[in-house]
Design a protein around this motif. Sequence first.
Motif, PDB file in Angstrom:
ATOM      1  N   ALA A  61       0.824  -1.205   0.000  1.00  7.43           N
ATOM      2  CA  ALA A  61       0.000   0.000   0.000  1.00  7.43           C
ATOM      3  C   ALA A  61       0.862   1.261   0.000  1.00  7.43           C
ATOM      4  O   ALA A  61       0.547   2.246  -0.684  1.00  7.43           O
ATOM      5  CB  ALA A  61      -0.926  -0.003   1.214  1.00  7.43           C
ATOM      6  N   ALA A  62       1.971   1.249   0.765  1.00  6.80           N
ATOM      7  CA  ALA A  62       2.878   2.405   0.787  1.00  6.80           C
ATOM      8  C   ALA A  62       3.524   2.608  -0.585  1.00  6.80           C
ATOM      9  O   ALA A  62       3.642   3.742  -1.069  1.00  6.80           O
ATOM     10  CB  ALA A  62       3.955   2.206   1.852  1.00  6.80           C
ATOM     11  N   GLU A  63       3.928   1.504  -1.223  1.00  4.80           N
ATOM     12  CA  GLU A  63       4.528   1.610  -2.552  1.00  4.80           C
ATOM     13  C   GLU A  63       3.493   2.075  -3.575  1.00  4.80           C
ATOM     14  O   GLU A  63       3.808   2.837  -4.491  1.00  4.80           O
ATOM     15  CB  GLU A  63       5.108   0.255  -2.962  1.00  4.80           C
ATOM     16  N   LEU A  64       2.268   1.622  -3.417  1.00  2.04           N
ATOM     17  CA  LEU A  64       1.202   2.049  -4.316  1.00  2.04           C
ATOM     18  C   LEU A  64       0.959   3.550  -4.186  1.00  2.04           C
ATOM     19  O   LEU A  64       0.766   4.251  -5.191  1.00  2.04           O
ATOM     20  CB  LEU A  64      -0.078   1.277  -3.993  1.00  2.04           C
ATOM     21  N   VAL A 161       1.991   1.843 -11.344  1.00  2.00           N
ATOM     22  CA  VAL A 161       0.765   1.845 -10.548  1.00  2.00           C
ATOM     23  C   VAL A 161       0.011   0.535 -10.737  1.00  2.00           C
ATOM     24  O   VAL A 161      -0.458  -0.083  -9.771  1.00  2.00           O
ATOM     25  CB  VAL A 161      -0.122   3.044 -10.928  1.00  2.00           C
ATOM     26  N   ALA A 162      -0.105   0.091 -11.987  1.00  2.00           N
ATOM     27  CA  ALA A 162      -0.808  -1.165 -12.258  1.00  2.00           C
ATOM     28  C   ALA A 162      -0.115  -2.331 -11.570  1.00  2.00           C
ATOM     29  O   ALA A 162      -0.764  -3.216 -10.992  1.00  2.00           O
ATOM     30  CB  ALA A 162      -0.873  -1.405 -13.763  1.00  2.00           C
ATOM     31  N   GLU A 163       1.218  -2.312 -11.595  1.00  2.00           N
ATOM     32  CA  GLU A 163       1.975  -3.382 -10.945  1.00  2.00           C
ATOM     33  C   GLU A 163       1.763  -3.379  -9.439  1.00  2.00           C
ATOM     34  O   GLU A 163       1.551  -4.437  -8.823  1.00  2.00           O
ATOM     35  CB  GLU A 163       3.466  -3.211 -11.268  1.00  2.00           C
ATOM     36  N   LYS A 164       1.814  -2.198  -8.840  1.00  2.00           N
ATOM     37  CA  LYS A 164       1.636  -2.107  -7.392  1.00  2.00           C
ATOM     38  C   LYS A 164       0.198  -2.417  -6.985  1.00  2.00           C
ATOM     39  O   LYS A 164      -0.037  -2.993  -5.919  1.00  2.00           O
ATOM     40  CB  LYS A 164       2.036  -0.712  -6.899  1.00  2.00           C
ATOM     41  N   GLU A 165      -0.759  -2.050  -7.812  1.00  2.00           N
ATOM     42  CA  GLU A 165      -2.148  -2.387  -7.500  1.00  2.00           C
ATOM     43  C   GLU A 165      -2.348  -3.900  -7.494  1.00  2.00           C
ATOM     44  O   GLU A 165      -3.047  -4.446  -6.640  1.00  2.00           O
ATOM     45  CB  GLU A 165      -3.085  -1.738  -8.524  1.00  2.00           C
TER      46      GLU A 165
END
Length: 447
Positions: A61-64, A161-165
């Motif tokens: 969540a922090a990385e996102l 963003v897509a990767e982190k999601e």
Amino acid sequence: MVPSALADTVDQDDIDKARKAESQTSSSIAELEARLAKLKSDLQASRIKAASANEDYLEAAAELKTATTAAANAQTAADEAAADTETARSSLGAAVVETYQNSGNPLDALSPYLSSESLADATDTSVALTRVGENRSADLQNFQAHQAVAENMRSIAQAKVAEKETAATNAKNLKAKADAEVSKASTAVSDAKSTRETLISQLATQRNTTVELETQYQDRLESERQAREEAAAKTAAEEAARKAEEEKRAQASASPAPTAPPTPGASPSQPSSEAPASGATTAPATTEAAPTTTEAAPPAQAAQEAPASEPAPEPEPAPAPEPAPAVDVAQTAIDTSYTFLGVPYVWGGESYDGVDCSGLVMLSYQAAGVYLTHSSRVQYGEGTRVPIDEARPGDLVFWSSDGTQSGIYHVAIYLGGDQMIEAPTFGVPVRVTGMRYSGVMPYVVRF
């Protein structure tokens, strides 16, 4: 008196049967105790797995959040570059139209885009238009290059963003699965406790004692077992910290110390500044006044002159304001953490409505001006690490599934006296409790 013929006779066979029943019940309780211990171990493993999954999600969540902010900035840069490109394109077209439509010298509208040399050389409108086209096209190409870079940045950021999601979704699914395992293990432990109570009741009947006394006895045995395990875990943690410190000192001593360059003007064999030798005269601290060039007045003349009036004493300066007292970071964090006592455990919580372990730590230290990340794994790297046997009140204590930072799943605030305050797990509110050393990291973190 009951006649002997009517009394129940108790023979050796009855005694043997009673002893056998007691022995079987005791054996069943011993087996159940072992089973219960195994179930408790499984429950703890499930809780660790759930807590680790929670940490995975918090990190994701922090990385996102970081990736989303980067994407928004990249989008803004791309929009600004696109607007600049359109402005340049419109300006170029307007300049050409104005050149053909305006009366008089067509070069007047184009003069801002031409240098003095090109004006002197331009003898034909078509030549001027060619020069304008070259200059404006160069500007346009420059804007288009910026736009291409910005668009590329936006594409990369969106991909992140897509990767982190995806990572956050996967972590959340793992957390839900781990929570289900915790619930299942808790049910198994509850069933085992019910069976244990039934067997203890049977044992109390066989031993002609009460259920309360037998329960106290069995609980004491369990407490003694846990105490032995905790003592062994504490010794192991302190030993691990000691070995880690020894390794650090060995590495430091093995590294060559940097040699300081010699001070200019100093002899290599003599330090640049020395204390005065014994018996040497030390220069006075006060600076002597420079001699004045004005001669002293003769005694007679001096006597006739009236004494000069002494100047009025200067007012004493106002006392400097006292510095603000330093904030006791550790005590402030502890005091704040106490205000959360009884607050329910909420996964990812960071308010009085509910907190998790790292949320409690984050809010407690935030009150002292120390801003930490809402993740126990990240918090382990945000302060100064100190061996656990040197822990002081306010230090953060961490637990790991494998002894590494990446395996950290829980954090608490040490209070001193082998006590700590924590947000433990689901169904258990913020509490003050004794230290647990099983799985504890060899270092605490201090701010």
